[in-house]
Scaffold this active site. Sequence first.
Site, mmCIF file in Angstrom:
data_model
loop_
_atom_site.group_PDB
_atom_site.id
_atom_site.type_symbol
_atom_site.label_atom_id
_atom_site.label_comp_id
_atom_site.label_asym_id
_atom_site.label_seq_id
_atom_site.Cartn_x
_atom_site.Cartn_y
_atom_site.Cartn_z
ATOM 1 N N HIS A 115 4.627 4.841 17.134
ATOM 2 C CA HIS A 115 4.567 5.775 18.260
ATOM 3 C C HIS A 115 3.266 6.572 18.218
ATOM 4 O O HIS A 115 2.673 6.772 17.153
ATOM 5 C CB HIS A 115 5.741 6.759 18.196
ATOM 6 C CG HIS A 115 7.079 6.098 18.252
ATOM 7 N ND1 HIS A 115 7.578 5.540 19.403
ATOM 8 C CD2 HIS A 115 8.019 5.896 17.298
ATOM 9 C CE1 HIS A 115 8.777 5.022 19.154
ATOM 10 N NE2 HIS A 115 9.063 5.223 17.879
ATOM 11 N N THR A 162 0.935 -2.924 4.072
ATOM 12 C CA THR A 162 0.155 -2.041 4.935
ATOM 13 C C THR A 162 -1.234 -2.600 5.222
ATOM 14 O O THR A 162 -1.903 -2.119 6.131
ATOM 15 C CB THR A 162 0.001 -0.659 4.292
ATOM 16 O OG1 THR A 162 -0.679 -0.802 3.033
ATOM 17 C CG2 THR A 162 1.368 -0.013 4.053
ATOM 18 N N LYS A 163 -1.670 -3.598 4.427
ATOM 19 C CA LYS A 163 -3.010 -4.175 4.580
ATOM 20 C C LYS A 163 -2.911 -5.693 4.516
ATOM 21 O O LYS A 163 -1.909 -6.249 4.077
ATOM 22 C CB LYS A 163 -3.940 -3.659 3.484
ATOM 23 C CG LYS A 163 -4.199 -2.162 3.563
ATOM 24 C CD LYS A 163 -5.156 -1.705 2.473
ATOM 25 C CE LYS A 163 -5.408 -0.203 2.594
ATOM 26 N NZ LYS A 163 -6.307 0.288 1.520
ATOM 27 N N ARG A 177 0.337 -5.265 -2.985
ATOM 28 C CA ARG A 177 -0.971 -5.722 -3.459
ATOM 29 C C ARG A 177 -0.807 -7.073 -4.141
ATOM 30 O O ARG A 177 0.257 -7.410 -4.654
ATOM 31 C CB ARG A 177 -1.585 -4.705 -4.431
ATOM 32 C CG ARG A 177 -0.781 -4.477 -5.677
ATOM 33 C CD ARG A 177 -1.380 -3.397 -6.561
ATOM 34 N NE ARG A 177 -0.582 -3.190 -7.760
ATOM 35 C CZ ARG A 177 -0.690 -3.937 -8.863
ATOM 36 N NH1 ARG A 177 -1.570 -4.915 -8.919
ATOM 37 N NH2 ARG A 177 0.078 -3.680 -9.907
ATOM 38 N N LYS A 180 -1.139 -12.125 -8.241
ATOM 39 C CA LYS A 180 -1.567 -13.392 -8.829
ATOM 40 C C LYS A 180 -1.876 -14.414 -7.741
ATOM 41 O O LYS A 180 -1.441 -14.273 -6.595
ATOM 42 C CB LYS A 180 -0.522 -13.931 -9.808
ATOM 43 C CG LYS A 180 0.806 -14.319 -9.179
ATOM 44 C CD LYS A 180 1.864 -14.670 -10.226
ATOM 45 C CE LYS A 180 1.543 -15.944 -10.966
ATOM 46 N NZ LYS A 180 2.663 -16.371 -11.856
#
Length: 202
Positions: A115, A162-163, A177, A180
């Site tokens: 939003h 988030t990335k 993240r 491996k």
Amino acid sequence: MNDLTKNRIRKIDYFLFAWIMKLAYSNYHRPKYTYQWNYKMIFRYVILQKILRFNGGINWPVHFTSLIVGSKNITKGFMCDPGDTPGCYIQGINGIHFGSNIEMGAGVRIISSNHQEDDYSISKKTNPIYIGNNVWLGSNAIILPEVTIGDNVVIGAGSVVTKNIPSNSIAVGNPCRVIKHKKPYNVEISSIILNRKYEQFR
């Protein structure tokens, strides 16, 4: 039951019941004989979705406890049915592009839009989410807006993405993240015989 008998029974199941799945779902592409039994799929999905209208407008199988929003902005390959496991929330307001051969655990959330901070009634316009081929999203993973996940990726259960996640990776955590490198996927998915023609690869 030996393999020969099981294969014969699967072929009978296909010839008797696959037409119902094809009629119910125009965007349902799975291995012709080796996926789930068609008669079970009818009881598990078709009756609840197409007759009782849980996610009734979606043209692929969705579990009755899952919710798909903005389905017109969602594209997908074969062997990929977003929301077919319990408790998923797939929000495609800004678009989600799924590749082929994607598995999702229960409770996965994929959210393409947030939003506006100054007006919660308005959704932010952002880039779509892209998810590549041969991807496994573990149970309760959350994929947030504008993320790209490459090919041949495993996202661990409970991760918050988030990335962007590069191809050939195993990634976990909050925030998610890479931990491996992932070995190449073992099956050439374009050679799989599907229950119906898929134009992009056929």
